[in-house]
Design an enzyme around this catalytic site. Structure first.
Site, PDB file in Angstrom:
ATOM      1  N   HIS A   1      23.608 -52.799  22.902  1.00  0.00           N
ATOM      2  CA  HIS A   1      24.355 -51.808  22.721  1.00  0.00           C
ATOM      3  C   HIS A   1      26.132 -51.443  23.740  1.00  0.00           C
ATOM      4  O   HIS A   1      26.187 -53.104  24.149  1.00  0.00           O
ATOM      5  CB  HIS A   1      23.414 -51.446  24.414  1.00  0.00           C
ATOM      6  CG  HIS A   1      23.390 -50.467  24.737  1.00  0.00           C
ATOM      7  ND1 HIS A   1      24.004 -49.646  25.344  1.00  0.00           N
ATOM      8  CD2 HIS A   1      22.327 -49.008  24.232  1.00  0.00           C
ATOM      9  CE1 HIS A   1      23.784 -48.152  25.354  1.00  0.00           C
ATOM     10  NE2 HIS A   1      23.176 -47.839  24.442  1.00  0.00           N
TER      11      HIS A   1
ATOM     12  N   PHE B   1      25.402 -39.731  23.608  1.00  0.00           N
ATOM     13  CA  PHE B   1      27.068 -40.753  23.688  1.00  0.00           C
ATOM     14  C   PHE B   1      28.016 -39.719  23.699  1.00  0.00           C
ATOM     15  O   PHE B   1      29.005 -40.598  25.138  1.00  0.00           O
ATOM     16  CB  PHE B   1      27.646 -41.704  22.725  1.00  0.00           C
ATOM     17  CG  PHE B   1      26.380 -42.696  22.643  1.00  0.00           C
ATOM     18  CD1 PHE B   1      26.642 -44.095  23.819  1.00  0.00           C
ATOM     19  CD2 PHE B   1      25.451 -43.206  21.833  1.00  0.00           C
ATOM     20  CE1 PHE B   1      25.437 -45.210  23.381  1.00  0.00           C
ATOM     21  CE2 PHE B   1      24.646 -43.778  21.401  1.00  0.00           C
ATOM     22  CZ  PHE B   1      24.705 -44.983  22.699  1.00  0.00           C
TER      23      PHE B   1
ATOM     24  N   ASP C   1      18.935 -42.145  25.943  1.00  0.00           N
ATOM     25  CA  ASP C   1      18.325 -40.962  27.417  1.00  0.00           C
ATOM     26  C   ASP C   1      19.221 -40.478  27.487  1.00  0.00           C
ATOM     27  O   ASP C   1      20.839 -40.447  27.243  1.00  0.00           O
ATOM     28  CB  ASP C   1      17.547 -41.445  28.579  1.00  0.00           C
ATOM     29  CG  ASP C   1      17.221 -40.823  29.344  1.00  0.00           C
ATOM     30  OD1 ASP C   1      16.212 -40.505  29.476  1.00  0.00           O
ATOM     31  OD2 ASP C   1      17.093 -40.922  31.217  1.00  0.00           O
TER      32      ASP C   1
ATOM     33  N   TYR D   1      22.248 -37.910  29.677  1.00  0.00           N
ATOM     34  CA  TYR D   1      23.482 -38.569  30.855  1.00  0.00           C
ATOM     35  C   TYR D   1      22.801 -37.764  32.018  1.00  0.00           C
ATOM     36  O   TYR D   1      22.504 -36.385  31.750  1.00  0.00           O
ATOM     37  CB  TYR D   1      25.099 -38.329  30.846  1.00  0.00           C
ATOM     38  CG  TYR D   1      25.416 -39.298  29.676  1.00  0.00           C
ATOM     39  CD1 TYR D   1      25.192 -40.520  29.911  1.00  0.00           C
ATOM     40  CD2 TYR D   1      26.055 -38.933  28.651  1.00  0.00           C
ATOM     41  CE1 TYR D   1      26.241 -41.520  29.406  1.00  0.00           C
ATOM     42  CE2 TYR D   1      26.778 -39.395  27.547  1.00  0.00           C
ATOM     43  CZ  TYR D   1      26.826 -41.430  28.267  1.00  0.00           C
ATOM     44  OH  TYR D   1      27.379 -42.019  27.254  1.00  0.00           O
TER      45      TYR D   1
END
Length: 335
Positions: free
Chosen positions: A297, A187, A174, A176
């Site tokens: 993760h 990221f 997703d 930010y």
């Protein structure tokens, strides 16, 4: 909060060249990794005639890329055309490719802002029912909500990392959802924004894995993307301050098509699958053709269970070297 799990027809048209003017350049915001101004999704999803948009000077010439994708270059018609322009200053202009033929304004964003090589590879997706439903959803969504990333950055991953340059793929989930963070790379955050928690842990892992690596004081990963690291989220948009708010609307099918294209048409890629979501999304990758690296993760909630010691970055570089490809300089960032 950072998300940790973390039609009809649109012919491709023919490509010709058209002289871009400064007056035309004023009509749209800049399509670039760091646009000079932010444009709302209204301009892209409202059914109005397609306008022309600039491309920043640090991007490769779209004209050169598009020439190789078309055998003929007929003269443009006045019915429908789309210009992707590249300027080098306020008084200079260069030749801009123009796609001619009927282009549904609902899909103007794709034709205006995607890298031409990716556009050529993925254009068949635009004719599918799920994609029209997705775009219709976004058209309605933007009328009452703020959406991240800005429209011109939704496909920035394709411009930062053209298809021919892809060497490593990092899958996220997703974008930010905080103000001023997302800019189209998983990221990564915009220049001047500090690294979010998961990226901090990525930096920590790099310190252990890559000799001499020093974490930067920001979270802008364009330096990686330009070397061939495709940082792709499963969903390419999100409603402000609401994680996963655009999940299940169609983006996942589109990004599955990205992964499938790479899997079938490229060889010797490295896929980094962090967390169960990414691993499920990448389960169809052919491990005889590509290197698939899996770990938990990098979220603070899970990184301690093996991410810090995964050595994915050095393993990726070794694989690239073994396949006669230039390794990634993980310590290189665009400041």
């Amino acid at each position: 909060m950072e998300n940790i799990n973390n039609p009809e027809v649109i012919p491709s048209g023919n490509i010709v060249e058209k002289k871009a003017t400064n007056e035309e350049n004023k009509n749209f915001g800049v399509i670039s990794p760091k646009p000079k101004r932010t444009q709302t999704l209204d301009a892209f999803f409202t059914r109005t005639p397609v306008k022309k948009r600039k491309v920043s000077e640090d991007m490769e010439s779209p004209a050169k890329k598009l020439q190789s994708l078309n055998d003929t270059e007929p003269e443009p018609t006045s019915e429908a055309k789309l210009a992707v322009e590249k300027t080098t200053g306020t008084t200079q202009s260069t030749l801009a490719p123009v796609v001619t033929g009927p282009v549904d304004p609902l899909f103007a964003l794709e034709y205006e802002s995607m890298d031409p090589t990716w556009l050529q590879a993925l254009k068949a997706e635009f004719t599918k029912p799920y994609f029209k439903q997705l775009k219709t959803f976004l058209e309605a969504e933007q009328k009452g909500s703020k959406i991240f990333p800005p429209a011109e950055d939704i496909y920035s991953w394709s411009r930062f990392t053209p298809l021919s340059k892809v060497k490593v793929v990092i899958l996220g989930q997703d974008p930010y959802h905080g103000t001023g963070q997302a800019h189209g790379l998983a990221f990564s955050v915009k220049k001047g924004v500090g690294a979010p928690p998961s990226l901090v842990n990525i930096y920590k892992t790099l310190q252990q894995d890559i000799p001499g690596f020093t974490p930067p004081n920001h979270g802008y990963l364009a330096g990686w993307a330009k070397q061939g690291v495709l940082m792709l989220n499963a969903a390419l948009t999100v409603r402000a301050h609401q994680a996963n708010s655009h999940a299940g609307k169609g983006w996942e099918e589109f990004t599955d098509a990205v992964i499938q294209y790479l899997n079938q048409n490229k060889e010797g890629l490295v896929f980094m699958l962090w967390g169960s979501y990414a691993q499920k999304k990448g389960k169809g990758i052919n491990q005889k053709k590509h290197l698939v690296l899996k770990s938990v993760h990098p979220s603070p909630l899970s990184a301690h269970r093996g991410f810090f010691s995964c050595q994915h970055f050095s393993k990726a570089n070794k694989y690239l070297k073994d396949h006669s490809k230039k390794p990634i300089a993980w310590e290189t960032f665009d400041e």
